[in-house]
Design a protein around this motif. Structure first.
Motif, short mmCIF file in Angstrom:
data_model
loop_
_atom_site.label_atom_id
_atom_site.label_comp_id
_atom_site.label_asym_id
_atom_site.label_seq_id
_atom_site.Cartn_x
_atom_site.Cartn_y
_atom_site.Cartn_z
N LYS A 7 0.85 -1.20 0.00
CA LYS A 7 0.00 0.00 0.00
C LYS A 7 0.88 1.24 0.00
N CYS A 8 0.63 2.13 -0.95
CA CYS A 8 1.38 3.39 -0.98
C CYS A 8 0.75 4.33 0.05
N LYS A 9 1.46 4.52 1.15
CA LYS A 9 0.92 5.34 2.24
C LYS A 9 0.92 6.82 1.90
N ALA A 10 1.89 7.22 1.10
CA ALA A 10 1.94 8.63 0.70
C ALA A 10 0.70 8.99 -0.11
N MET A 11 0.35 8.13 -1.08
CA MET A 11 -0.83 8.41 -1.90
C MET A 11 -2.10 8.35 -1.05
N GLU A 12 -2.11 7.43 -0.12
CA GLU A 12 -3.26 7.34 0.78
C GLU A 12 -3.45 8.68 1.50
N GLY A 13 -2.36 9.26 1.99
CA GLY A 13 -2.41 10.55 2.70
C GLY A 13 -2.80 11.69 1.78
N LEU A 14 -2.23 11.70 0.57
CA LEU A 14 -2.55 12.77 -0.38
C LEU A 14 -4.03 12.71 -0.78
N ILE A 15 -4.53 11.50 -0.96
CA ILE A 15 -5.94 11.33 -1.33
C ILE A 15 -6.84 11.72 -0.16
N GLU A 16 -6.40 11.41 1.04
CA GLU A 16 -7.14 11.79 2.25
C GLU A 16 -7.27 13.33 2.32
N GLU A 17 -6.17 14.01 2.01
CA GLU A 17 -6.23 15.48 1.98
C GLU A 17 -7.15 15.97 0.87
#
Ligand SMILES: [Fe+2]
Ligand SMILES: [Fe+2]
Length: 168
Positions: free
Chosen positions: A74-84
């Motif tokens: 799981k790409c955690k960075a993308m998860e965070g960017l999408i969350e934002e």
């Protein structure tokens, strides 16, 4: 994750990260398009959605070329960017200000992808895999163009957003 012994091991990890990032984006981009007020911005998100589908396809080709599966990370960075991005979508805002914020969120995504594909293409070159390198560079170019398109759209939207609610 098992011990990384060579740059190639890290390269595969990065490809897995990218595969996860793109798959997450496939789900997020339609929501961004739906939340956009400007028809031009909506279209940009929709166009990048079709490009993203092709980018997933390229990663699958790369997976076949290398004989490595790219799932399971799981790409955690993308998860965070999408969350934002989701926070922006849900934020109560004047439409043009929301558009400006959606562009900012999307450009953060593009820059993350540009960094990741740039590194991955460099590794493919060092590994003398021309086929994989060119597939990665094709996507890298699309990400760069997506970013430039957003910058262009922002030129008008940001100026309108300066006025905010007065122009509503
Ligand atoms: Fe992408
Ligand atoms: Fe992208």
């Amino acid at each position: 994750m098992s011990k990384l012994k060579t740059l190639e091991d890290f390269f595969i990890e990065e490809l897995k990260d990218l595969y996860s990032a793109e798959k997450q984006l496939l789900k997020a981009l339609p929501k961004m398009a739906k939340a956009a007020d400007s028809p031009e911005l909506k279209e940009a998100f929709q166009n990048h959605l079709s490009e993203t589908e092709a980018q997933v396809g390229r990663l699958e080709k790369i997976s076949g070329n290398l004989g490595k599966t790219l799932t399971g990370k799981k790409c955690k960075a993308m998860e965070g960017l999408i969350e934002e991005g989701k926070e922006v979508i849900e934020q109560d805002a004047v439409p043009v200000v929301k558009d400006a914020a959606l562009i900012a969120a999307a450009q953060k995504v593009e820059h993350y992808e540009i960094a990741s594909y740039g590194c991955a293409a460099t590794y493919a070159k060092l590994l003398n895999n021309n086929k994989v390198e060119s597939l990665l560079r094709e996507t890298l170019e699309e990400e760069g163009n997506a970013d430039k398109t957003l910058t262009q759209i922002a030129e008008n939207i940001n100026v309108e957003a300066l006025e905010g609610a007065e122009t509503e």
